[in-house]
Scaffold this active site. Structure first.
Site, PDB file in Angstrom:
ATOM      1  N   GLU A 193       0.885  -1.177   0.000  1.00 59.12           N
ATOM      2  CA  GLU A 193       0.000   0.000   0.000  1.00 59.12           C
ATOM      3  C   GLU A 193       0.911   1.211   0.000  1.00 59.12           C
ATOM      4  O   GLU A 193       1.646   1.435   0.964  1.00 59.12           O
ATOM      5  CB  GLU A 193      -0.850   0.025   1.279  1.00 59.12           C
ATOM      6  N   CYS A 204      -2.198   8.787   4.310  1.00 56.17           N
ATOM      7  CA  CYS A 204      -2.009   8.432   2.905  1.00 56.17           C
ATOM      8  C   CYS A 204      -3.214   8.893   2.094  1.00 56.17           C
ATOM      9  O   CYS A 204      -3.113   9.177   0.912  1.00 56.17           O
ATOM     10  CB  CYS A 204      -1.815   6.945   2.767  1.00 56.17           C
TER      11      CYS A 204
HETATM   12  P1  NAD Z   1       8.588   4.509   4.422  1.00 59.23           P
HETATM   13  O1  NAD Z   1       8.506   3.797   3.133  1.00 59.23           O
HETATM   14  O2  NAD Z   1       9.726   5.417   4.620  1.00 59.23           O
HETATM   15  O3  NAD Z   1       8.620   3.489   5.604  1.00 59.23           O
HETATM   16  C1  NAD Z   1       7.713   2.428   5.718  1.00 59.23           C
HETATM   17  C2  NAD Z   1       8.386   1.259   6.371  1.00 59.23           C
HETATM   18  O4  NAD Z   1       9.359   0.772   5.503  1.00 59.23           O
HETATM   19  C3  NAD Z   1       9.111   1.580   7.654  1.00 59.23           C
HETATM   20  O5  NAD Z   1       8.890   0.546   8.576  1.00 59.23           O
HETATM   21  C4  NAD Z   1      10.538   1.624   7.240  1.00 59.23           C
HETATM   22  O6  NAD Z   1      11.422   1.319   8.268  1.00 59.23           O
HETATM   23  C5  NAD Z   1      10.559   0.565   6.201  1.00 59.23           C
HETATM   24  N1  NAD Z   1      11.686   0.655   5.271  1.00 59.23           N
HETATM   25  C6  NAD Z   1      12.420   1.728   4.935  1.00 59.23           C
HETATM   26  N2  NAD Z   1      13.341   1.388   4.045  1.00 59.23           N
HETATM   27  C7  NAD Z   1      13.174   0.097   3.778  1.00 59.23           C
HETATM   28  C8  NAD Z   1      13.809  -0.830   2.927  1.00 59.23           C
HETATM   29  N3  NAD Z   1      14.794  -0.477   2.128  1.00 59.23           N
HETATM   30  N4  NAD Z   1      13.362  -2.090   2.905  1.00 59.23           N
HETATM   31  C9  NAD Z   1      12.345  -2.465   3.657  1.00 59.23           C
HETATM   32  N5  NAD Z   1      11.740  -1.662   4.494  1.00 59.23           N
HETATM   33  C10 NAD Z   1      12.122  -0.374   4.562  1.00 59.23           C
HETATM   34  O7  NAD Z   1       7.203   5.240   4.591  1.00 59.23           O
HETATM   35  P2  NAD Z   1       6.699   6.111   5.816  1.00 59.23           P
HETATM   36  O8  NAD Z   1       7.346   7.432   5.747  1.00 59.23           O
HETATM   37  O9  NAD Z   1       6.792   5.349   7.089  1.00 59.23           O
HETATM   38  O10 NAD Z   1       5.168   6.221   5.481  1.00 59.23           O
HETATM   39  C11 NAD Z   1       4.663   7.198   4.686  1.00 59.23           C
HETATM   40  C12 NAD Z   1       4.277   6.625   3.343  1.00 59.23           C
HETATM   41  O11 NAD Z   1       3.373   5.561   3.536  1.00 59.23           O
HETATM   42  C13 NAD Z   1       3.538   7.603   2.482  1.00 59.23           C
HETATM   43  O12 NAD Z   1       3.981   7.474   1.175  1.00 59.23           O
HETATM   44  C14 NAD Z   1       2.087   7.156   2.582  1.00 59.23           C
HETATM   45  O13 NAD Z   1       1.294   7.530   1.526  1.00 59.23           O
HETATM   46  C15 NAD Z   1       2.244   5.711   2.698  1.00 59.23           C
HETATM   47  N6  NAD Z   1       1.100   5.109   3.332  1.00 59.23           N
HETATM   48  C16 NAD Z   1       0.235   4.423   2.532  1.00 59.23           C
HETATM   49  C17 NAD Z   1      -0.878   3.836   3.082  1.00 59.23           C
HETATM   50  C18 NAD Z   1      -1.843   3.072   2.236  1.00 59.23           C
HETATM   51  O14 NAD Z   1      -2.664   2.363   2.792  1.00 59.23           O
HETATM   52  N7  NAD Z   1      -1.788   3.169   0.930  1.00 59.23           N
HETATM   53  C19 NAD Z   1      -1.114   3.960   4.440  1.00 59.23           C
HETATM   54  C20 NAD Z   1      -0.212   4.668   5.233  1.00 59.23           C
HETATM   55  C21 NAD Z   1       0.903   5.209   4.648  1.00 59.23           C
END
Ligand code: NAD
Length: 968
Positions: free
Chosen positions: A728, A762
């Protein structure tokens, strides 16, 4: 004579005095005037009534006869709308600019204006004065109410107060021969009026009320306070009671409060008011009404799963009304009852009670609404009673919602006025109201009933959450080390509202931890997959119960660790609970599978767990999204490795600990579920690429999501399966506001969707696409509303906009805003508090559709306004990004609503409401295009992603023998 007999006698006399020559409805039907006809038709044809009132509601937004006639056709020319011949004839034209179309538009506009004028005393003071003088000549007094748009900003709240100050000055300049009175609505004095923000609301509203009462006192004008929606009631009463006890106002008797008899609490409120007014020592007016927001209260309570605040049956309200009438009249020495009703029975009953109690005529009054019951008012005056007319005043356009309320009331089946029109049987009209509350629960139309959010209007609720925050604050700064994690490499998680406050220190997982956790998961997997479905579902229900029991604490942790304001954090706890209960319910269906048996052969379609799943969660919904992703994987029989986001590591540890404890309590192996807090870049790829992992459920940024998708596609040595990725990702969500939109609603919805949780949902709205013809008033009101938001620490109940998540986000946003200012037109930027990671809500307008601000997800409180020429362009611009997550439309044009549903590219489209706050099982959530891959969270297909279907076919025929139904 008994009270009832006396009521009948008085009622008959009043009915006789107001009796029309013959059926009023028949007269209305035959009238030449269109306004009368429209009302008569609305009463006779329910389908037409709905569409007609929708059309009338839209009318103020429509300019030009072309638009009006087009909407007439769109609303009325529908198969389900039974049209009277005359109306059919009127709207059957071709060509929107034809003479026939112009005639239709003109006829409707004139009819509706005529209707509105029946209920509104005037559009300016000269007209008002004229009408009021006529009312005075008829022997009545009056109270004046200024109609207006919803108050969405402090500018508008100030404007509302000023209008009243001016009106009172004008009223004081005329000798009315009585004390002129105004009626005001408390919620209009503060745009952020909210029982949760009790202290701030009290302060702001008290200031306005003080100013109003002072001026009214100087001018000799009386002030009456109306009652509005139930959610405002307790705070309204509390504020007024406090103000009216202040030394300055304590002896004022020219003020009044309102009680709504449709509220189940109204009797208790009246008793409390009586005690209060006795202790005050000086009387106030108490106006008793039945209540004007019944439909809204029922819908709201049903949608929120809150108890119904109103009586379900009109006759129960009527019965309660009589009870309260007596209670008020019995206390006429302490207060001045004002009995507001158009129902002859209710008024006759009041007269009889007053008589029986020997209440002097001067000690109470009857009230009626202007335009609703003139003959009744006249008959009462002629009999020597005091009557006050409630007179709405203002422009017809903002008055439209008032008009609709009156029309709904006048045409409802249960309305006295309607019955009066239709019924000739007067004894039925005067019959004593019977208490008729059903004891059966309300009919339920949902297949999944979610858990209710906290109703902060309930006494004591805000305090309960504030106490939890204080209690959680005493636990800050602790160290959390989950199994396999380091006791030395610690991550400090800080409060984004106040970064000097360390929420907790979390021991980080590394490569060794990952391997150890996977080893354990592999051991646990055979046990967990054999565990009966029911036990797995029970685990989810236990998680839900535990969350529910600790709701205020979870809210406190979220407010402190990720800066989520209290109400939004509360909704997140509900969402987490709902995920558990919903997935448990869905698992029941999966367990059943499908049977495709034929004679002699069984074909059993069953689901089996995939194996080991990795859950990688974001910080912005640290509880709900984590719990949702984890429980979906668990209930389907998979072992789970859960990596919370760095910024919400403490909450991640707390979730891990409590789920781990529950699993241990059930005697299951520890490897079923394990938390692994750590740096995403470090352990993320290790988890994703591990050969033992079967699937990855990820919610987060597009960049990381795409990376995970690519990594998971690589087959690595030792891997014997292909991995599934459910991701997502982000959005660039747009709301279209077209020319027919209700601007009150649109502004409110856009502000909430864009700046709720500082734009870090999001689903947040980051683009608003506005039709050129309304862009100027829209942007003006949008900015005024944004400028009124309260920016502050998330733990402060008055806060509507908290901080952004961390210093990196703050800096990124500040830089992006600074650069955007170089190239775009800034509407406004709110100053942000210096301490904490705050970014002031910012709006740019006339943003080109290809500008980075209109294309990239910024994930903060920054909103782009895009100007479009027409609806076609609006749809094109809305669809012109890489994303397809959420979207919205504010419109009252049926064809636009239909087109939006078909053409807008978004996973969740919301029409005429905000675009955030999807509910589990009601609005399953998730997008497509670059907003993600996989099916919707909280939806019927979600669990299917974590199982492999398997079909077992067995030939059950042995030597030509198999059970066959006898009748064959
Ligand atoms: P992010 O991608 O920075 O982090 C998400 C998770 O991924 C964290 O746990 C992080 O530690 C992990 N992560 C970071 N680098 C990684 C890697 N290389 N490999 C695996 N895992 C890794 O996102 P964020 O800043 O925590 O969240 C915000 C984003 O999430 C926004 O883009 C938002 O739109 C999206 N979001 C989407 C939904 C949805 O349902 N579509 C819901 C909530 C948030």
């Amino acid at each position: 004579m008994s009270l009832e007999a006396r009521t009948q006698t008085l009622g008959q006399a009043l009915l006789a005095a107001t009796r029309p020559g013959r059926s009023l409805l028949a007269q209305m039907r035959e009238q030449l005037q269109w306004d009368e006809k429209l009302l008569a038709w609305a009463m006779e044809h329910p389908g037409l009534r709905t569409q007609l009132f929708r059309l009338i509601d839209t009318l103020p937004a429509l300019t030009g006869s072309g638009e009006i006639s087009r909407h007439m056709q769109e609303y009325l020319d529908q198969p389900e709308v039974e049209l009277p011949e005359l109306l059919k004839h009127l709207i059957h034209f071709t060509g929107r600019e034809s003479l026939a179309a112009k005639t239709a538009a003109q006829t409707l506009t004139t009819a509706v204006s005529t209707l509105a004028r029946k209920y509104i005393v005037g559009e300016n003071f000269a007209q008002v004065r004229h009408t009021l003088e006529r009312i005075r000549r008829q022997g009545m007094t009056f109270t004046l109410d200024i109609l207006g748009e919803a108050v969405l900003s402090e500018t508008e709240a100030q404007g509302y107060l000023q209008k009243y100050l001016d009106l009172m000055t004008q009223l004081a300049g005329v000798d009315w021969g009585c004390v002129p009175q105004v009626s005001v609505k408390l919620s209009a004095f503060y745009s952020q009026f909210d029982p949760l923000a009790e202290r701030t609301t009290r302060i702001r509203v008290t200031q306005a009320v003080t100013q109003l009462l002072r001026k009214a006192g100087e001018l000799g004008v009386a002030v009456h306070f109306d009652m509005e929606q139930y959610k405002y009631k307790n705070l309204t009463l509390a504020i007024l009671q406090e103000v009216l006890l202040a030394d300055e106002f304590r002896s004022r008797t020219d003020v009044g409060l309102t009680v709504q008899a449709y509220l189940q609490e109204s009797e208790a409120d009246v008793r409390e008011l009586v005690d209060w007014v006795k202790s005050r020592g000086y009387p106030v007016t108490v106006r008793l009404v039945k209540g004007a927001y019944w439909d809204q209260e029922v819908i709201w309570a049903q949608q929120k799963h809150w108890p119904l605040p109103v009586y379900r049956r009109k006759s129960s309200t009527d019965a309660n009304y009589e009870k309260l009438t007596r209670l008020l009249l019995e206390n006429h020495r302490y207060l001045y009852p004002a009995i507001g009703s158009h129902n002859v029975r209710s008024q006759a009953h009041a007269l009889a009670v007053a008589e029986a109690l020997a209440v002097p005529l001067s000690a109470w009054e009857s009230q009626v609404l202007y335009g609703m019951a003139a003959p009744l008012a006249k008959a009462l005056v002629e009999r020597g009673y005091q009557v006050r007319m409630y007179c709405p005043y203002g422009e017809l356009l903002p008055g439209m919602s008032y008009l609709i309320r009156r029309l709904l009331e006048n045409t409802a089946n249960t309305s006295f006025l309607r019955q009066r029109l239709e019924k000739t049987d007067e004894s039925a009209l005067l019959a004593p109201p019977a208490w008729a509350e059903p004891t059966t629960p309300l009919p339920q139309i949902e297949s999944f009933v979610g858990t209710p959010d906290t109703n902060f209007a309930e006494p004591g609720k805000p305090e309960q959450f504030l106490a939890a925050i204080t209690q959680v604050k005493s636990q800050l700064g602790q160290t959390y080390v989950l199994p396999h994690c380091s006791t030395e490499r610690l991550l400090d998680s800080v409060n984004p509202s106040n970064p000097t406050e360390v929420i907790g220190r979390v021991g980080l997982a590394d490569a060794t931890s990952v391997q150890q956790a996977i080893d354990l998961a592999q051991k646990a997997q055979p046990v967990w997959r054999q565990t009966p479905w029911q036990q797995r579902m029970d685990l989810l229900l236990k998680i839900a119960d535990r969350l529910a029991a600790q709701r205020p604490e979870w809210v406190a942790w979220m407010a402190l660790e990720v800066g989520k304001p209290i109400r939004e954090a509360d909704a997140e706890v509900s969402e987490a609970i709902d995920f558990c209960r919903y997935y448990a319910q869905m698992a029941e269906q999966l367990e059943r599978g499908h049977n495709y048996d034929v004679w002699g052969e069984t074909n059993r379609y069953r689901y089996q767990p995939k194996g080991i799943g990795v859950v990688i969660a974001p910080w912005n919904y640290p509880l709900a999204i984590s719990v949702g992703m984890v429980t979906a994987a668990l209930v389907t029989g998979n072992c789970v490795l859960y990596k919370p986001a760095e910024q919400s590591s403490v909450i991640g540890c707390k979730i891990s600990q409590f789920i781990t404890d529950l699993i241990a309590d059930l005697g299951l192996p520890a490897g079923v579920f394990q938390g692994l807090p750590g740096w995403g870049e470090e352990i993320g790829p290790l988890l994703v690429t591990h050969p033992a992992v079967h699937f990855i459920t990820f919610t987060g940024s597009r960049q990381v999501g795409c990376q995970i998708y690519a990594q998971a596609a690589q087959l690595v040595p030792g891997q014997t399966h292909l991995k599934r990725v459910v991701a997502e990702l982000g959005g660039k969500n747009a709301i279209i506001v077209d020319a027919s939109a209700d601007l009150d609603q649109a502004v409110q919805g856009v502000v909430q969707s864009a700046f709720g949780y500082a734009g870090q949902k999001c689903s947040a709205c980051s683009r608003v696409i506005v039709l050129e013809s309304i862009i100027q008033p829209f942007v003006e009101r949008l900015w005024a509303a944004t400028a009124s938001l309260v920016i502050g620490a998330a733990t402060d109940p008055a806060t509507t906009v908290g901080p952004v998540i961390d210093a990196v986000a703050q800096e990124r946003l500040q830089t992006a805003i600074a650069q955007a200012k170089q190239r775009l037109t800034l509407v406004g930027e709110r100053p942000a508090p210096a301490m904490g990671y705050f970014v002031g809500p910012t709006i740019f307008t006339d943003v080109p559709p290809d500008d980075p601000l209109a294309q990239e997800e910024w994930f903060g409180p920054v909103l782009a306004v895009l100007r479009v020429a027409d609806f076609d362009q609006a749809v094109q611009v809305a669809n012109g990004t890489d994303y397809a997550l959420t979207g919205g439309l504010y419109s009252r044009t049926p064809s636009h609503i239909q087109r939006a549903a078909e053409e807008l590219a978004c996973g969740n489209l919301y029409i005429n409401r905000g675009i955030t706050g999807a509910l589990v099982g009601r609005q399953p959530f998730g997008g497509f295009k670059l907003s993600g891959v996989g099916s919707k969270a909280g939806g019927p297909d979600y669990l299917l992603q974590f199982v492999d279907p398997k079909v077992v076919t067995e030939n059950i025929q042995r030597q030509g023998f198999a059970p066959v139904a006898e009748e064959l």
